[in-house]
Design a protein around this motif. Structure first.
Motif, PDB file in Angstrom:
ATOM      1  N   ALA A  61       0.865  -1.189   0.000  1.00 18.97           N
ATOM      2  CA  ALA A  61       0.000   0.000   0.000  1.00 18.97           C
ATOM      3  C   ALA A  61       0.894   1.228   0.000  1.00 18.97           C
ATOM      4  CB  ALA A  61      -0.909   0.012   1.221  1.00 18.97           C
ATOM      5  N   THR A  62       0.362   2.345  -0.473  1.00 22.84           N
ATOM      6  CA  THR A  62       1.108   3.604  -0.431  1.00 22.84           C
ATOM      7  C   THR A  62       0.189   4.727   0.022  1.00 22.84           C
ATOM      8  OG1 THR A  62       0.653   4.126  -2.764  1.00 22.84           O
ATOM      9  CG2 THR A  62       2.680   2.925  -2.285  1.00 22.84           C
ATOM     10  N   THR A  63       0.785   5.719   0.683  1.00 23.98           N
ATOM     11  CA  THR A  63       0.047   6.882   1.148  1.00 23.98           C
ATOM     12  C   THR A  63       0.978   8.088   1.162  1.00 23.98           C
ATOM     13  OG1 THR A  63      -1.279   7.803   2.975  1.00 23.98           O
ATOM     14  CG2 THR A  63       0.591   6.421   3.576  1.00 23.98           C
ATOM     15  N   THR A  64       0.404   9.261   1.078  1.00 21.93           N
ATOM     16  CA  THR A  64       1.185  10.487   1.241  1.00 21.93           C
ATOM     17  C   THR A  64       0.897  11.136   2.597  1.00 21.93           C
ATOM     18  OG1 THR A  64      -0.540  11.775   0.120  1.00 21.93           O
ATOM     19  CG2 THR A  64       1.264  10.929  -1.247  1.00 21.93           C
ATOM     20  N   GLU A  65       0.083  10.473   3.426  1.00 22.25           N
ATOM     21  CA  GLU A  65      -0.330  11.038   4.708  1.00 22.25           C
ATOM     22  C   GLU A  65       0.362  10.304   5.852  1.00 22.25           C
ATOM     23  OE1 GLU A  65      -4.528  12.414   6.550  1.00 22.25           O
ATOM     24  OE2 GLU A  65      -4.283  10.242   6.376  1.00 22.25           O
ATOM     25  N   ALA A  66       1.116  11.042   6.654  1.00 22.56           N
ATOM     26  CA  ALA A  66       1.849  10.433   7.766  1.00 22.56           C
ATOM     27  C   ALA A  66       0.912   9.794   8.789  1.00 22.56           C
ATOM     28  CB  ALA A  66       2.726  11.488   8.441  1.00 22.56           C
ATOM     29  N   ALA A  67      -0.250  10.411   9.027  1.00 21.70           N
ATOM     30  CA  ALA A  67      -1.187   9.864  10.009  1.00 21.70           C
ATOM     31  C   ALA A  67      -1.706   8.499   9.578  1.00 21.70           C
ATOM     32  CB  ALA A  67      -2.350  10.830  10.223  1.00 21.70           C
ATOM     33  N   THR A  68      -1.975   8.325   8.289  1.00 19.23           N
ATOM     34  CA  THR A  68      -2.416   7.026   7.787  1.00 19.23           C
ATOM     35  C   THR A  68      -1.309   5.992   7.940  1.00 19.23           C
ATOM     36  OG1 THR A  68      -4.050   7.889   6.217  1.00 19.23           O
ATOM     37  CG2 THR A  68      -3.072   5.770   5.684  1.00 19.23           C
ATOM     38  N   LEU A  69      -0.081   6.386   7.646  1.00 22.25           N
ATOM     39  CA  LEU A  69       1.060   5.477   7.790  1.00 22.25           C
ATOM     40  C   LEU A  69       1.156   4.950   9.216  1.00 22.25           C
ATOM     41  CD1 LEU A  69       3.831   4.258   6.876  1.00 22.25           C
ATOM     42  CD2 LEU A  69       4.840   6.437   7.587  1.00 22.25           C
ATOM     43  N   MET A  70       1.136   5.824  10.201  1.00 22.05           N
ATOM     44  CA  MET A  70       1.317   5.400  11.585  1.00 22.05           C
ATOM     45  C   MET A  70       0.112   4.623  12.110  1.00 22.05           C
ATOM     46  SD  MET A  70       4.325   6.172  12.185  1.00 22.05           S
ATOM     47  CE  MET A  70       5.583   7.196  11.411  1.00 22.05           C
ATOM     48  N   ALA A  71      -1.082   4.997  11.677  1.00 23.62           N
ATOM     49  CA  ALA A  71      -2.270   4.241  12.087  1.00 23.62           C
ATOM     50  C   ALA A  71      -2.210   2.822  11.527  1.00 23.62           C
ATOM     51  CB  ALA A  71      -3.536   4.948  11.603  1.00 23.62           C
ATOM     52  N   ALA A  72      -1.712   2.678  10.314  1.00 24.15           N
ATOM     53  CA  ALA A  72      -1.580   1.356   9.708  1.00 24.15           C
ATOM     54  C   ALA A  72      -0.553   0.514  10.466  1.00 24.15           C
ATOM     55  CB  ALA A  72      -1.174   1.485   8.250  1.00 24.15           C
ATOM     56  N   LEU A  73       0.576   1.118  10.821  1.00 23.26           N
ATOM     57  CA  LEU A  73       1.589   0.379  11.584  1.00 23.26           C
ATOM     58  C   LEU A  73       1.037  -0.074  12.929  1.00 23.26           C
ATOM     59  CD1 LEU A  73       4.794   2.514  10.860  1.00 23.26           C
ATOM     60  CD2 LEU A  73       4.278   0.213  10.015  1.00 23.26           C
ATOM     61  N   TRP A  74       0.235   0.764  13.559  1.00 25.47           N
ATOM     62  CA  TRP A  74      -0.385   0.409  14.845  1.00 25.47           C
ATOM     63  C   TRP A  74      -1.271  -0.821  14.681  1.00 25.47           C
ATOM     64  CZ3 TRP A  74       0.519   2.383  19.632  1.00 25.47           C
ATOM     65  CH2 TRP A  74      -0.418   2.119  20.644  1.00 25.47           C
ATOM     66  N   GLN A  75      -2.062  -0.841  13.600  1.00 24.80           N
ATOM     67  CA  GLN A  75      -2.950  -1.975  13.348  1.00 24.80           C
ATOM     68  C   GLN A  75      -2.165  -3.239  13.026  1.00 24.80           C
ATOM     69  OE1 GLN A  75      -6.384  -2.446  13.376  1.00 24.80           O
ATOM     70  NE2 GLN A  75      -6.443  -0.502  14.460  1.00 24.80           N
ATOM     71  N   ILE A  76      -1.128  -3.099  12.210  1.00 23.63           N
ATOM     72  CA  ILE A  76      -0.339  -4.264  11.806  1.00 23.63           C
ATOM     73  C   ILE A  76       0.331  -4.897  13.021  1.00 23.63           C
ATOM     74  CG2 ILE A  76       1.671  -5.012  10.462  1.00 23.63           C
ATOM     75  CD1 ILE A  76       0.900  -2.694   8.486  1.00 23.63           C
ATOM     76  N   ARG A  77       0.855  -4.052  13.904  1.00 25.32           N
ATOM     77  CA  ARG A  77       1.503  -4.591  15.110  1.00 25.32           C
ATOM     78  C   ARG A  77       0.497  -5.314  15.979  1.00 25.32           C
ATOM     79  NH1 ARG A  77       3.112  -7.219  18.079  1.00 25.32           N
ATOM     80  NH2 ARG A  77       4.770  -7.068  19.649  1.00 25.32           N
ATOM     81  N   GLU A  78      -0.723  -4.832  16.017  1.00 23.15           N
ATOM     82  CA  GLU A  78      -1.751  -5.473  16.834  1.00 23.15           C
ATOM     83  C   GLU A  78      -2.031  -6.893  16.360  1.00 23.15           C
ATOM     84  OE1 GLU A  78      -6.485  -4.843  17.956  1.00 23.15           O
ATOM     85  OE2 GLU A  78      -5.277  -3.159  17.286  1.00 23.15           O
TER      86      GLU A  78
END
Length: 227
Positions: A61-78
């Motif tokens: 996946a790709t994004t230009t929004e830092a908030a989306t990036l970090m929210a995705a990492l939070w979910q993936i780690r979960e």
């Protein structure tokens, strides 16, 4: 424009397509996004290319929004089932026109795949590939703090954090979970949730700063070549 790419590889290969569907579903649904100022909202993520199953054990996946990036990492780690590589760079050539002889090597997705390979080799949950800006080193450290904070949460604490993320008070969270207010506070003190918000806000802020720095560096290099 700086693109952030995610290359997400399954830790245990061929464990079933349900894992992939669960991951894509999580990353496509509304996420809890934290702004640099700590404001928490729940909305659809802003994907440039939405999460897709691109190989047997790979989701990108790709994004230009830092908030989306970090929210995705939070979910993936979960989910605790995936390695993650993060790359910052230009859009992939297949995403649209790019310029410069090194466009393909400089693509965010190419860097994310390299980072994923490093994550697998080193047994690390996530690796952020260097993006050519000094501030990227701070992003890498912030991501590690974010992942450490996430991994330290018990399932019960995570459930409370999610309710607080949705704007609930301790009393409302207690009613939703069917427990007492003190029981909620014991699972996750409100102050600890505020710390988790601060960690995510810092990571978002540093990622946005790195993206700006990379754009500025690229612009200066372009001006130098023009002269």
């Amino acid at each position: 424009m700086t693109t952030w790419a995610l290359a997400i590889g399954r830790r245990h290969t061929r464990t079933g397509t349900d894992d992939v569907a669960e991951l894509i579903g999580r990353l496509s649904a509304p996420l809890t996004l934290v702004a640099p100022d700590g404001v928490v909202t729940r909305r659809d993520p802003s994907w440039q290319r939405p999460p897709e199953h691109t190989d047997v054990d790979l989701v990108t996946a790709t994004t230009t929004e830092a908030a989306t990036l970090m929210a995705a990492l939070w979910q993936i780690r979960e989910l605790q089932k995936w390695w993650v590589g993060v790359g910052a760079g230009t859009p992939d050539p297949s995403d649209g026109p790019t310029s410069g002889p090194g466009a393909c090597q400089d693509s965010a997705r190419a860097r994310a795949r390299s980072a994923l390979g490093q994550a697998r080799a080193e047994g690390r949950v996530a690796v952020v590939w260097p993006c050519g800006a000094q501030s990227c080193a701070r992003v890498r450290r912030a991501v590690q703090v974010l992942l450490d904070a996430s991994s330290a949460l018990t399932p019960r604490a995570r459930a409370v954090a999610e309710l607080y993320d949705r704007g609930m008070t301790t009393g409302q969270a207690a009613q939703t979970l069917g427990v007492s207010g003190p029981a909620v506070s014991q699972r996750l003190p409100r102050q600890h949730w505020e710390y988790l918000v601060d960690v995510r806000a810092l990571a978002v802020d540093l990622a946005a700063e790195a993206a700006r720095a990379r754009v500025e560096t690229s612009g200066q290099e372009g001006s130098g070549r023009a002269r």
